[in-house]
Design an enzyme around this catalytic site. Structure first.
Site, PDB file in Angstrom:
ATOM      1  N   GLY A   1       0.831  -1.192   0.000  1.00  0.00           N
ATOM      2  CA  GLY A   1       0.000   0.000   0.000  1.00  0.00           C
ATOM      3  C   GLY A   1       0.866   1.243   0.000  1.00  0.00           C
ATOM      4  O   GLY A   1       1.946   1.262  -0.582  1.00  0.00           O
ATOM      5  N   CYS A   2       0.404   2.271   0.661  1.00  0.00           N
ATOM      6  CA  CYS A   2       1.107   3.543   0.722  1.00  0.00           C
ATOM      7  C   CYS A   2       2.469   3.394   1.390  1.00  0.00           C
ATOM      8  O   CYS A   2       2.562   2.907   2.518  1.00  0.00           O
ATOM      9  CB  CYS A   2       0.247   4.547   1.501  1.00  0.00           C
ATOM     10  SG  CYS A   2       1.078   6.101   1.844  1.00  0.00           S
ATOM     11  N   PHE A   3       3.524   3.818   0.710  1.00  0.00           N
ATOM     12  CA  PHE A   3       4.856   3.663   1.304  1.00  0.00           C
ATOM     13  C   PHE A   3       5.058   4.529   2.537  1.00  0.00           C
ATOM     14  O   PHE A   3       5.884   4.217   3.385  1.00  0.00           O
ATOM     15  CB  PHE A   3       5.990   3.810   0.301  1.00  0.00           C
ATOM     16  CG  PHE A   3       6.018   5.036  -0.580  1.00  0.00           C
ATOM     17  CD1 PHE A   3       5.511   6.256  -0.201  1.00  0.00           C
ATOM     18  CD2 PHE A   3       6.600   4.942  -1.838  1.00  0.00           C
ATOM     19  CE1 PHE A   3       5.576   7.368  -1.037  1.00  0.00           C
ATOM     20  CE2 PHE A   3       6.684   6.040  -2.685  1.00  0.00           C
ATOM     21  CZ  PHE A   3       6.162   7.255  -2.281  1.00  0.00           C
ATOM     22  N   TRP A   4       4.305   5.603   2.690  1.00  0.00           N
ATOM     23  CA  TRP A   4       4.422   6.420   3.910  1.00  0.00           C
ATOM     24  C   TRP A   4       4.035   5.597   5.130  1.00  0.00           C
ATOM     25  O   TRP A   4       4.616   5.735   6.193  1.00  0.00           O
ATOM     26  CB  TRP A   4       3.522   7.637   3.848  1.00  0.00           C
ATOM     27  CG  TRP A   4       3.805   8.623   2.772  1.00  0.00           C
ATOM     28  CD1 TRP A   4       4.958   8.802   2.061  1.00  0.00           C
ATOM     29  CD2 TRP A   4       2.891   9.615   2.292  1.00  0.00           C
ATOM     30  NE1 TRP A   4       4.808   9.824   1.158  1.00  0.00           N
ATOM     31  CE2 TRP A   4       3.549  10.340   1.281  1.00  0.00           C
ATOM     32  CE3 TRP A   4       1.580   9.937   2.607  1.00  0.00           C
ATOM     33  CZ2 TRP A   4       2.943  11.392   0.599  1.00  0.00           C
ATOM     34  CZ3 TRP A   4       0.971  10.982   1.926  1.00  0.00           C
ATOM     35  CH2 TRP A   4       1.654  11.704   0.930  1.00  0.00           C
ATOM     36  N   CYS A   5       3.023   4.747   4.969  1.00  0.00           N
ATOM     37  CA  CYS A   5       2.535   3.933   6.090  1.00  0.00           C
ATOM     38  C   CYS A   5       3.555   2.884   6.516  1.00  0.00           C
ATOM     39  O   CYS A   5       3.830   2.723   7.700  1.00  0.00           O
ATOM     40  CB  CYS A   5       1.223   3.245   5.730  1.00  0.00           C
ATOM     41  SG  CYS A   5      -0.156   4.377   5.443  1.00  0.00           S
TER      42      CYS A   5
END
Length: 182
Positions: free
Chosen positions: A14-18
């Site tokens: 999913g989102c790499f920030w997460c």
């Protein structure tokens, strides 16, 4: 960390920030870099990847000390921090760039990835079959600088407060004994 114990794992969840901020918390993880891999375009930008035309997934390269944390432990974290049964999405983030994937760096990593997927499916750990791709690591394109260490530098931003922080809080409870700071 010696060169002998230095390894890299590459995960898309999913989102790499997460996932970046979660893996940063772990003892033995020296560096987490956000970027793109698994696609066909050279040097893609975040905007191009978000358009879904490059074939790339948002991913993190995780440099770790295998004498402190094993690849098996990183796989356990990977399968806990996202829903590996969702095809091309995580929560409200939709598109192939948010797919679940393991990009292996060695035959051993490939074997372990397949083993974990089979075991989790056999044990019905999830209500649906795992759709995580297992592919060889090829080229990793580092995302623009403002994506690196994103949560730590932008934790008051809405997405960080509403999406990342609850995931991070849960993560810290589950992996308390593996955290750098407890």
């Amino acid at each position: 960390m010696t060169e002998q114990n230095k390894e890299i794992a590459t995960f898309a969840a999913g989102c790499f920030w997460c996932i970046e901020v979660q893996f940063q918390q772990l003892k033995g993880v020296a560096k987490v870099e956000s970027g793109f891999t698994g696609g066909h375009a050279d040097n893609p930008t975040y905007k191009e990847v978000c358009n879904g035309t490059t074939g790339h997934a948002e991913a993190c390269n995780i440099t770790f000390d295998s004498s402190v944390i094993s690849y098996d432990e990183l796989l356990a974290v990977f399968f806990t921090v996202h829903d590996p049964t969702q095809l091309n999405r995580q929560g409200n983030d939709m598109g192939t760039q948010y797919r679940s994937a393991i990009f292996y760096h060695s035959p051993e990593q490939e074997e372990k990835a397949h083993y974990y997927i089979k075991r989790l499916n056999d044990e019905h750990a999830y209500s649906s079959p795992i759709v995580t791709e297992v592919r060889p690591y090829t080229i990793f394109y580092k995302a623009e600088d403002y994506h690196q260490n994103y949560y730590n530098e932008n934790n008051e931003q809405g997405y960080c407060r509403m999406v990342i922080k609850p995931k991070l809080d849960k993560f810290k409870k589950v992996f308390t004994d593996k955290l750098k700071i407890q």
